[in-house]
Design a protein around this motif. Structure first.
Motif, PDB file in Angstrom:
ATOM      1  N   TYR A  49       0.812  -1.227   0.000  1.00 26.09           N
ATOM      2  CA  TYR A  49       0.000   0.000   0.000  1.00 26.09           C
ATOM      3  C   TYR A  49       0.844   1.276   0.000  1.00 26.09           C
ATOM      4  O   TYR A  49       0.391   2.312   0.463  1.00 26.09           O
ATOM      5  CB  TYR A  49      -0.951  -0.021   1.198  1.00 26.09           C
ATOM      6  CG  TYR A  49      -2.121  -0.979   1.021  1.00 26.09           C
ATOM      7  CD1 TYR A  49      -3.029  -0.821  -0.032  1.00 26.09           C
ATOM      8  CD2 TYR A  49      -2.328  -2.034   1.899  1.00 26.09           C
ATOM      9  CE1 TYR A  49      -4.104  -1.698  -0.197  1.00 26.09           C
ATOM     10  CE2 TYR A  49      -3.404  -2.911   1.735  1.00 26.09           C
ATOM     11  CZ  TYR A  49      -4.287  -2.728   0.678  1.00 26.09           C
ATOM     12  OH  TYR A  49      -5.347  -3.593   0.519  1.00 26.09           O
ATOM     13  N   GLU A  51       1.504   3.498  -2.062  1.00 21.19           N
ATOM     14  CA  GLU A  51       0.920   4.707  -2.670  1.00 21.19           C
ATOM     15  C   GLU A  51       0.036   5.484  -1.681  1.00 21.19           C
ATOM     16  O   GLU A  51      -0.280   6.648  -1.904  1.00 21.19           O
ATOM     17  CB  GLU A  51       0.106   4.359  -3.935  1.00 21.19           C
ATOM     18  CG  GLU A  51      -1.126   3.545  -3.642  1.00 21.19           C
ATOM     19  CD  GLU A  51      -2.049   3.343  -4.860  1.00 21.19           C
ATOM     20  OE1 GLU A  51      -2.494   4.321  -5.463  1.00 21.19           O
ATOM     21  OE2 GLU A  51      -2.317   2.168  -5.173  1.00 21.19           O
ATOM     22  N   VAL A 109     -15.670   1.018   3.788  1.00 19.57           N
ATOM     23  CA  VAL A 109     -14.461   1.156   2.969  1.00 19.57           C
ATOM     24  C   VAL A 109     -13.244   0.431   3.574  1.00 19.57           C
ATOM     25  O   VAL A 109     -12.372  -0.041   2.843  1.00 19.57           O
ATOM     26  CB  VAL A 109     -14.173   2.658   2.682  1.00 19.57           C
ATOM     27  CG1 VAL A 109     -13.633   3.368   3.922  1.00 19.57           C
ATOM     28  CG2 VAL A 109     -13.261   2.840   1.501  1.00 19.57           C
ATOM     29  N   SER A 110     -13.227   0.285   4.889  1.00 19.15           N
ATOM     30  CA  SER A 110     -12.081  -0.417   5.469  1.00 19.15           C
ATOM     31  C   SER A 110     -12.351  -1.904   5.712  1.00 19.15           C
ATOM     32  O   SER A 110     -11.480  -2.635   6.164  1.00 19.15           O
ATOM     33  CB  SER A 110     -11.589   0.281   6.742  1.00 19.15           C
ATOM     34  OG  SER A 110     -12.653   0.572   7.586  1.00 19.15           O
ATOM     35  N   ASN A 112     -13.723  -4.148   3.105  1.00 20.76           N
ATOM     36  CA  ASN A 112     -14.309  -4.335   1.764  1.00 20.76           C
ATOM     37  C   ASN A 112     -13.877  -5.646   1.082  1.00 20.76           C
ATOM     38  O   ASN A 112     -13.884  -5.771  -0.133  1.00 20.76           O
ATOM     39  CB  ASN A 112     -14.069  -3.099   0.891  1.00 20.76           C
ATOM     40  CG  ASN A 112     -12.595  -2.827   0.652  1.00 20.76           C
ATOM     41  OD1 ASN A 112     -11.730  -3.581   1.095  1.00 20.76           O
ATOM     42  ND2 ASN A 112     -12.306  -1.753  -0.058  1.00 20.76           N
TER      43      ASN A 112
HETATM   44  P1  IDP Z   1      -9.040  -0.274  -4.063  1.00 18.58           P
HETATM   45  O1  IDP Z   1      -8.831  -1.333  -3.010  1.00 18.58           O
HETATM   46  O2  IDP Z   1     -10.473  -0.235  -4.534  1.00 18.58           O
HETATM   47  O3  IDP Z   1      -8.050  -0.370  -5.197  1.00 18.58           O
HETATM   48  P2  IDP Z   1      -7.516   2.007  -3.049  1.00 18.58           P
HETATM   49  O4  IDP Z   1      -7.876   3.441  -3.276  1.00 18.58           O
HETATM   50  O5  IDP Z   1      -6.294   1.477  -3.714  1.00 18.58           O
HETATM   51  O6  IDP Z   1      -8.809   1.145  -3.377  1.00 18.58           O
HETATM   52  O7  IDP Z   1      -7.351   1.825  -1.469  1.00 18.58           O
HETATM   53  C1  IDP Z   1      -6.797   0.663  -0.921  1.00 18.58           C
HETATM   54  C2  IDP Z   1      -7.617   0.251   0.276  1.00 18.58           C
HETATM   55  O8  IDP Z   1      -7.480   1.254   1.277  1.00 18.58           O
HETATM   56  C3  IDP Z   1      -9.119   0.165   0.016  1.00 18.58           C
HETATM   57  O9  IDP Z   1      -9.527  -1.098  -0.497  1.00 18.58           O
HETATM   58  C4  IDP Z   1      -9.704   0.436   1.371  1.00 18.58           C
HETATM   59  O10 IDP Z   1      -9.774  -0.751   2.165  1.00 18.58           O
HETATM   60  C5  IDP Z   1      -8.697   1.393   1.993  1.00 18.58           C
HETATM   61  N1  IDP Z   1      -9.162   2.781   1.858  1.00 18.58           N
HETATM   62  C6  IDP Z   1      -9.192   3.540   0.747  1.00 18.58           C
HETATM   63  N2  IDP Z   1      -9.694   4.765   0.989  1.00 18.58           N
HETATM   64  C7  IDP Z   1      -9.994   4.772   2.314  1.00 18.58           C
HETATM   65  C8  IDP Z   1     -10.553   5.773   3.185  1.00 18.58           C
HETATM   66  O11 IDP Z   1     -10.869   6.899   2.777  1.00 18.58           O
HETATM   67  N3  IDP Z   1     -10.705   5.399   4.486  1.00 18.58           N
HETATM   68  C9  IDP Z   1     -10.372   4.161   4.972  1.00 18.58           C
HETATM   69  N4  IDP Z   1      -9.843   3.207   4.174  1.00 18.58           N
HETATM   70  C10 IDP Z   1      -9.658   3.503   2.863  1.00 18.58           C
END
Ligand code: IDP
Length: 147
Positions: A49, A51, A109-110, A112
């Motif tokens: 992660y 990035e 979102v956390s 998923n």
């Molecule tokens: P993705 O998994 O759909 O590719 P990314 O933007 O690469 O999404 O983010 C990686 C992971 O970080 C997400 O799957 C999610 O679990 C977590 N994440 C992304 N944005 C947020 C946020 O705003 N709050 C909490 N966790 C987040």
């Protein structure tokens, strides 16, 4: 042939969704070429992660992804990187349609359920981060000509 990296996150493993997720990609016609159940180290999680380093959620993301085993996979198939992202749904399950993995099972979102590479470059990087060459199998399926 296109390859992507998919990973059932700790919440998906705890909720017994490994089989359901494998089944969705098998039924779509894709080919599993590598898989393993692993406990991520903090180092691998931070590298995966990288990035997101510096963002407010980075620390809790690393903590969550190392909180229990994950199921790491490499899948193969034409256009699989884009198609797998469609099958997964949006990052936030509340934005994901029913019928997608996150739409059907994700909580927020956390939590998923699944990770999937978002581009050919990340697929290549993530496959290398998790698998050695000899952990991946190259084979053809007889049914491939029907798909
Ligand atoms: P993705 O998994 O759909 O590719 P990314 O933007 O690469 O999404 O983010 C990686 C992971 O970080 C997400 O799957 C999610 O679990 C977590 N994440 C992304 N944005 C947020 C946020 O705003 N709050 C909490 N966790 C987040």
């Amino acid at each position: 042939m296109d390859k992507t990296f998919l990973m059932v996150k700790p919440d998906g493993v705890q909720r017994n969704l490994i089989g359901e997720i494998i089944s969705r990609f098998e039924l779509k016609g894709y080919t599993l070429v590598g898989a393993k159940l692993i406990q991520l180290t903090e180092e691998t999680a931070r590298s995966h992660y990288e990035e997101h380093e510096g963002k407010a959620f980075f620390h809790s993301l690393v903590e969550f992804i190392t909180s229990g085993p994950v199921f790491a996979m490499v899948w193969q198939g034409e256009g699989i990187i884009t198609e797998a992202r469609k099958m997964m749904g949006k990052t936030n399950p509340t934005d994901s349609s029913p019928g997608t993995i996150r739409g059907d099972f994700g909580v927020n979102v956390s939590r998923n359920i699944i990770h999937g590479s978002d581009s050919p470059e990340s697929a290549q990087r993530e496959i290398k981060l998790y698998f050695t060459e000899d952990e991946l199998v190259s084979y053809e399926k007889e049914i491939a000509k029907w798909i």
